[in-house]
Structures are given as structure tokens and as C-alpha cells.
Design an enzyme around this catalytic site. Sequence first.
Site, PDB file in Angstrom:
ATOM      1  N   CYS A   1       0.817  -1.207   0.000  1.00 16.22           N
ATOM      2  CA  CYS A   1       0.000   0.000   0.000  1.00 16.22           C
ATOM      3  C   CYS A   1       0.853   1.260   0.000  1.00 16.22           C
ATOM      4  O   CYS A   1       0.649   2.167  -0.800  1.00 16.22           O
ATOM      5  CB  CYS A   1      -0.932  -0.007   1.211  1.00 16.22           C
ATOM      6  SG  CYS A   1      -1.983   1.460   1.310  1.00 16.22           S
TER       7      CYS A   1
ATOM      8  N   CYS B   1      -1.543   1.758  -2.921  1.00 16.30           N
ATOM      9  CA  CYS B   1      -2.528   2.818  -2.705  1.00 16.30           C
ATOM     10  C   CYS B   1      -1.948   4.225  -2.732  1.00 16.30           C
ATOM     11  O   CYS B   1      -2.453   5.112  -3.429  1.00 16.30           O
ATOM     12  CB  CYS B   1      -3.225   2.629  -1.357  1.00 16.30           C
ATOM     13  SG  CYS B   1      -3.436   0.945  -0.794  1.00 16.30           S
TER      14      CYS B   1
ATOM     15  N   LYS C   1      -0.071   5.326  -6.058  1.00 14.55           N
ATOM     16  CA  LYS C   1      -1.098   5.314  -7.105  1.00 14.55           C
ATOM     17  C   LYS C   1      -1.984   6.545  -6.995  1.00 14.55           C
ATOM     18  O   LYS C   1      -2.292   7.207  -7.997  1.00 14.55           O
ATOM     19  CB  LYS C   1      -1.946   4.048  -6.978  1.00 14.55           C
ATOM     20  CG  LYS C   1      -3.155   4.003  -7.888  1.00 14.55           C
ATOM     21  CD  LYS C   1      -4.058   2.854  -7.494  1.00 14.55           C
ATOM     22  CE  LYS C   1      -4.722   3.111  -6.138  1.00 14.55           C
ATOM     23  NZ  LYS C   1      -5.553   1.958  -5.701  1.00 14.55           N
TER      24      LYS C   1
ATOM     25  N   GLY D   1      -8.320  -6.325 -16.449  1.00 12.26           N
ATOM     26  CA  GLY D   1      -9.580  -5.595 -16.350  1.00 12.26           C
ATOM     27  C   GLY D   1     -10.014  -5.323 -14.937  1.00 12.26           C
ATOM     28  O   GLY D   1     -11.142  -4.877 -14.708  1.00 12.26           O
TER      29      GLY D   1
ATOM     30  N   TYR E   1      -9.284  -3.540 -10.933  1.00 12.58           N
ATOM     31  CA  TYR E   1      -9.148  -2.138 -10.543  1.00 12.58           C
ATOM     32  C   TYR E   1      -7.735  -1.619 -10.765  1.00 12.58           C
ATOM     33  O   TYR E   1      -7.548  -0.448 -11.135  1.00 12.58           O
ATOM     34  CB  TYR E   1      -9.620  -1.922  -9.106  1.00 12.58           C
ATOM     35  CG  TYR E   1      -8.733  -2.473  -8.024  1.00 12.58           C
ATOM     36  CD1 TYR E   1      -7.754  -1.688  -7.432  1.00 12.58           C
ATOM     37  CD2 TYR E   1      -8.870  -3.791  -7.575  1.00 12.58           C
ATOM     38  CE1 TYR E   1      -6.944  -2.192  -6.430  1.00 12.58           C
ATOM     39  CE2 TYR E   1      -8.060  -4.295  -6.580  1.00 12.58           C
ATOM     40  CZ  TYR E   1      -7.099  -3.495  -6.005  1.00 12.58           C
ATOM     41  OH  TYR E   1      -6.286  -3.995  -5.022  1.00 12.58           O
ATOM     42  N   ILE E   2      -6.704  -2.459 -10.581  1.00  7.37           N
ATOM     43  CA  ILE E   2      -5.334  -1.987 -10.780  1.00  7.37           C
ATOM     44  C   ILE E   2      -5.106  -1.638 -12.251  1.00  7.37           C
ATOM     45  O   ILE E   2      -4.578  -0.564 -12.574  1.00  7.37           O
ATOM     46  CB  ILE E   2      -4.326  -3.043 -10.298  1.00  7.37           C
ATOM     47  CG1 ILE E   2      -4.450  -3.247  -8.784  1.00  7.37           C
ATOM     48  CG2 ILE E   2      -2.903  -2.624 -10.653  1.00  7.37           C
ATOM     49  CD1 ILE E   2      -3.560  -4.354  -8.231  1.00  7.37           C
TER      50      ILE E   2
ATOM     51  N   GLU F   1      -7.197   1.483 -13.218  1.00  6.24           N
ATOM     52  CA  GLU F   1      -6.658   2.709 -12.628  1.00  6.24           C
ATOM     53  C   GLU F   1      -5.430   3.187 -13.378  1.00  6.24           C
ATOM     54  O   GLU F   1      -5.313   4.373 -13.724  1.00  6.24           O
ATOM     55  CB  GLU F   1      -6.318   2.469 -11.158  1.00  6.24           C
ATOM     56  CG  GLU F   1      -7.545   2.357 -10.268  1.00  6.24           C
ATOM     57  CD  GLU F   1      -7.210   1.972  -8.839  1.00  6.24           C
ATOM     58  OE1 GLU F   1      -7.990   2.324  -7.940  1.00  6.24           O
ATOM     59  OE2 GLU F   1      -6.164   1.310  -8.618  1.00  6.24           O
TER      60      GLU F   1
ATOM     61  N   GLY G   1      -3.881  -9.677 -11.865  1.00  6.13           N
ATOM     62  CA  GLY G   1      -4.178 -10.294 -10.579  1.00  6.13           C
ATOM     63  C   GLY G   1      -2.952 -10.417  -9.702  1.00  6.13           C
ATOM     64  O   GLY G   1      -1.812 -10.313 -10.161  1.00  6.13           O
TER      65      GLY G   1
ATOM     66  N   THR H   1      -6.459  -2.612   2.093  1.00  7.27           N
ATOM     67  CA  THR H   1      -5.660  -2.255   3.260  1.00  7.27           C
ATOM     68  C   THR H   1      -6.488  -2.102   4.532  1.00  7.27           C
ATOM     69  O   THR H   1      -6.124  -2.643   5.586  1.00  7.27           O
ATOM     70  CB  THR H   1      -4.874  -0.958   2.974  1.00  7.27           C
ATOM     71  OG1 THR H   1      -3.910  -1.236   1.949  1.00  7.27           O
ATOM     72  CG2 THR H   1      -4.151  -0.459   4.213  1.00  7.27           C
TER      73      THR H   1
ATOM     74  N   HIS I   1     -26.360  21.833  -0.752  1.00  9.29           N
ATOM     75  CA  HIS I   1     -26.530  22.351  -2.120  1.00  9.29           C
ATOM     76  C   HIS I   1     -25.581  23.516  -2.382  1.00  9.29           C
ATOM     77  O   HIS I   1     -25.391  24.361  -1.506  1.00  9.29           O
ATOM     78  CB  HIS I   1     -27.978  22.811  -2.308  1.00  9.29           C
ATOM     79  CG  HIS I   1     -28.294  23.234  -3.693  1.00  9.29           C
ATOM     80  ND1 HIS I   1     -28.424  22.334  -4.738  1.00  9.29           N
ATOM     81  CD2 HIS I   1     -28.474  24.472  -4.234  1.00  9.29           C
ATOM     82  CE1 HIS I   1     -28.697  23.000  -5.844  1.00  9.29           C
ATOM     83  NE2 HIS I   1     -28.729  24.296  -5.568  1.00  9.29           N
TER      84      HIS I   1
ATOM     85  N   GLU J   1     -25.548  15.465  -2.803  1.00  4.34           N
ATOM     86  CA  GLU J   1     -26.946  15.635  -2.419  1.00  4.34           C
ATOM     87  C   GLU J   1     -27.888  14.786  -3.266  1.00  4.34           C
ATOM     88  O   GLU J   1     -29.024  14.495  -2.865  1.00  4.34           O
ATOM     89  CB  GLU J   1     -27.359  17.109  -2.506  1.00  4.34           C
ATOM     90  CG  GLU J   1     -27.413  17.660  -3.922  1.00  4.34           C
ATOM     91  CD  GLU J   1     -27.919  19.093  -3.975  1.00  4.34           C
ATOM     92  OE1 GLU J   1     -28.900  19.400  -3.264  1.00  4.34           O
ATOM     93  OE2 GLU J   1     -27.333  19.904  -4.725  1.00  4.34           O
TER      94      GLU J   1
END
Length: 469
Positions: A48, A53, A56, A189, A191-192, A195, A275, A324, A453, A458
Site C-alpha cells: 500500500c 494505494c 497510485k 480488467g 481495478y489496478i 486505474e 491479478g 488495506t 446544495h 446531495e
Amino acid sequence: MTTTTFDFDLFVIGGGSGGVRAARMAAQRGARVALAEVLGTDGLGGTCVNVGCIPKKLYSYAAHYAESFEESHGFGWEGAKPTLNWTTLKSNRAKEISRLNGVYGNLLRGSGVTVLDGFASLTGAHGIALATINADGSPGHQAFTAQHILIATGGTPHVPHFVGREHAITSNEIFDLEPFPQRLLVVGGGYIASEFASIFNGLGSQVTQLYRGGQILRGFDDEIRHFVAAEMRKAGVDLRLNADVVDIRKTAEGLHVECGGGTVVMVDAVLYATGRVPNVKDLGLEAVGVAQGAQGEVIVDANYRTNVPSVFAVGDVTNRVQLTPVALGEAMVVVDQLFGPAAGKPPRSMAYEFIPTAVFTHPSIGTVGYGEQAAREKFGAVTIFRSEFKALKHTLSGSTERTLMKLVVDSASDRVVGLHMVGAEAGEIVQGFAVAMKAGATKAVFDSTIGIHPTAAEEFVTMRDAVKA
């Protein structure tokens, strides 16, 4: 209860988020604790902090500046667009990571933890061998015993076997790539992959992303997946689905990547983000008899104890939820179980339902709870509320980016069981709503909450009309 017949009450293998948390908190409860990590590689903090994390997110911030400079013209700002100094970005990131490594070390030592620089492995139910490097460069060896051993070695990127795999890099190397890749192929495909495709597209690379499946981000709400894929394409990512790499060859013009069907992509670098697998190599688990799963993951019970009663494991090495904050929570369960909870506090427990998460694509994703299909399978009848719009900022920015918000409600109880967003600062927004969902908030509670607002957030408390089935 502790005993002096061992060198330590708790020996932690791995200096990532879960390991550091467990070691520090156990030491604060009065336990004699050691933590082993190979400090000559990345340093304390694990994936991380060093190659996950934190860097990144820093690079994601950097990538957003390019679009912000462009969008500023609609607000009256004039002038040429600045250029990226890749070396400066890398240098500043490295300085910040080094600072965090030091913070982790100070926290551990300040709590009384013995920090050991070396590769630890199991020699028995209570035995640990530590391979070190002496000052003269020769190999060294130390041996320790501990009443309890915690494995917190995390995960490591996995690149499948194919012709030319040696030319591919992983997320471990992408942060310091030299030179900056003008053409980048991202394979994967999850998240890594998604991103980094967004990040390097924003930084100025010509990015192609290949995924062998029908849509990226498997496991997320289907509508969210399709929406963010469309937005990424709109931003410039060449996303190709149902595609994979056959081989990679190095040529004078760059890397020649042949894809299924005979398609060829010429790039400067290939990032494989297909992966991660549990980081268990050479830990000695087999010799001690610690049970492992098909990918090498350490199998644990509800209290993170392995089949060897003195050995525990938390975090990505168990291949459960690879986040994490989850590793941190699991670590606290172990500490409370072994050394008692903090004064006046009940023992910690972990629940894996309603864990919020974010994906730092451009635009980003924030999500908590069930996707629509998963909710239908679990609860039966559900009611869907959905809103798609152009954010206020983009009424002047000139950007075509759109925001999607979605609520999934259990029709029988009126409880909100899924909340999903694609848009700016999605993670920041969803984190707050995750508290309400953890507390069991109903759609009626959402409806009775006054919105702030004008904000995008909201919208979650002003959606009144359900999507017709």
C-alpha cells in the site's frame, strides 16, 4: 497470557499495513513483539505505502492536472498548458514514500517493537529463522521463538506464462519506469489495470487496455462497469474487450505485441495487471504443515488462526478481501484475541458486508454494498434509484464527463443495501454514506436527510423516482 519461555510473545512476518498494526497494538498491550521485514527492498508499509494505494493516488492526482488545465479555460483562465516533468513526479513521490517508511518505523520502535531487517520463515509451530545480510555483504542467520506467529506478507503481482513475458512489467515497476512510456499497453480488467490505464492516459501516454472478458471490473455493479468503461474510452483510453496477448517481441521500434486474432499493437511498455497471488514463497508453511489453498493462500478460521494453533494470518496473504483497511481490521481482531482489547473497549470483530471501496479511474468509482444483480439474488425484490447528470463544474469546463449515482433498496425492509457512484471524488462521498448503510439506514432515512446544495453528493438524498423494471 504470555510466557517467558519464548523469545517473543508475538512474531510478525511482514511489515505491511496489517503486520505493522498488529505489532504496534500488541506491544502497546504489553506484549513482547518482533516484526521482520526485508527493509532493503521497499521498506516498511508494504504494498500500500510503497507500490500501491499511496503512490497510485499521488499519480492519479498528477494525471488530473492535465484535464484541470484544459477545463480551466472555460472559467476564464488563459495560457499554454504546462508539460509533465516525469522525473520530478517520480522524485517527489519517492521522497514522500521514504518519509512514510520512516513514520512506520518510528511508530513501531516507539511502541517497543523489535524491528528486524531480514527474510523470516517458519521452522516450527513456534520457531522462526531470519536470513539477513551482514555488514560485509555475507549472508547471516538468526533464530527466534515466539508463542504466537502472525503471517502478514500480503500479495504479489502475477504474470502468466507466455512467449515474451520477460518484457512485461507489473505495478511494482510502473512508478519508476524510465523513460516515460509514450505508448503503454495495460493488460487486465481489474481495478489496478483500469486505474493505471486512466492514470497514464491522463499523464499523456497513448494507452491501450486489453481485457479478455466482456467488461472490465468484474464483481462491481454491471451498470457501473459499463458506464465507467464508456467514460474511460471518451477520455482517450483505447479499451479492447474480449482480447488478450499472444506474445511480446522486442524490436527497434518498440515492443511488438501480438493479440488474439492477429491484431498487433506497438508500444513502449506493457503493464500486466492480471491479478495478485498470496506472497508465501519460501515462508516454510509446507514444512510446518500450515494449510493453504489453491493459490497458496493461508487458510484461517473466523479468528484468523491457521490449522497450526500458534500461527495466524491476516490481509492479502489469506486471499479474502484485498483492501488495506480490511487487513488493519483483521489485525486488530487478532491482537484483541491474543492480548485483550484496549481498556474499556469490547473485543474487535470483522464483518465483510458493506465494505466501502473506491477505484481511482478517471472518473473514479465509489461503492458500498450490493450491486443490483447480487442484491436481487440475495434479497429477491429490490427497488432501483438512478441519476445520471453533468456535474455543475462541467457546465463551464467544456468536459463531456458525466456522473452516475445509483441506490439499490431491499423492497421488503426499505433498507439501502447498495450505493454506487461514478464521478469526481466518488470515494470521498461514498465513505460518509457507508456509515449510514452500516447502521442500517432505510430509503426513508435518506429521503428525510437534507442535502448540501450545490453538491453532487446531495443527489443520493434527493432521488425519489424508482427506475421502472
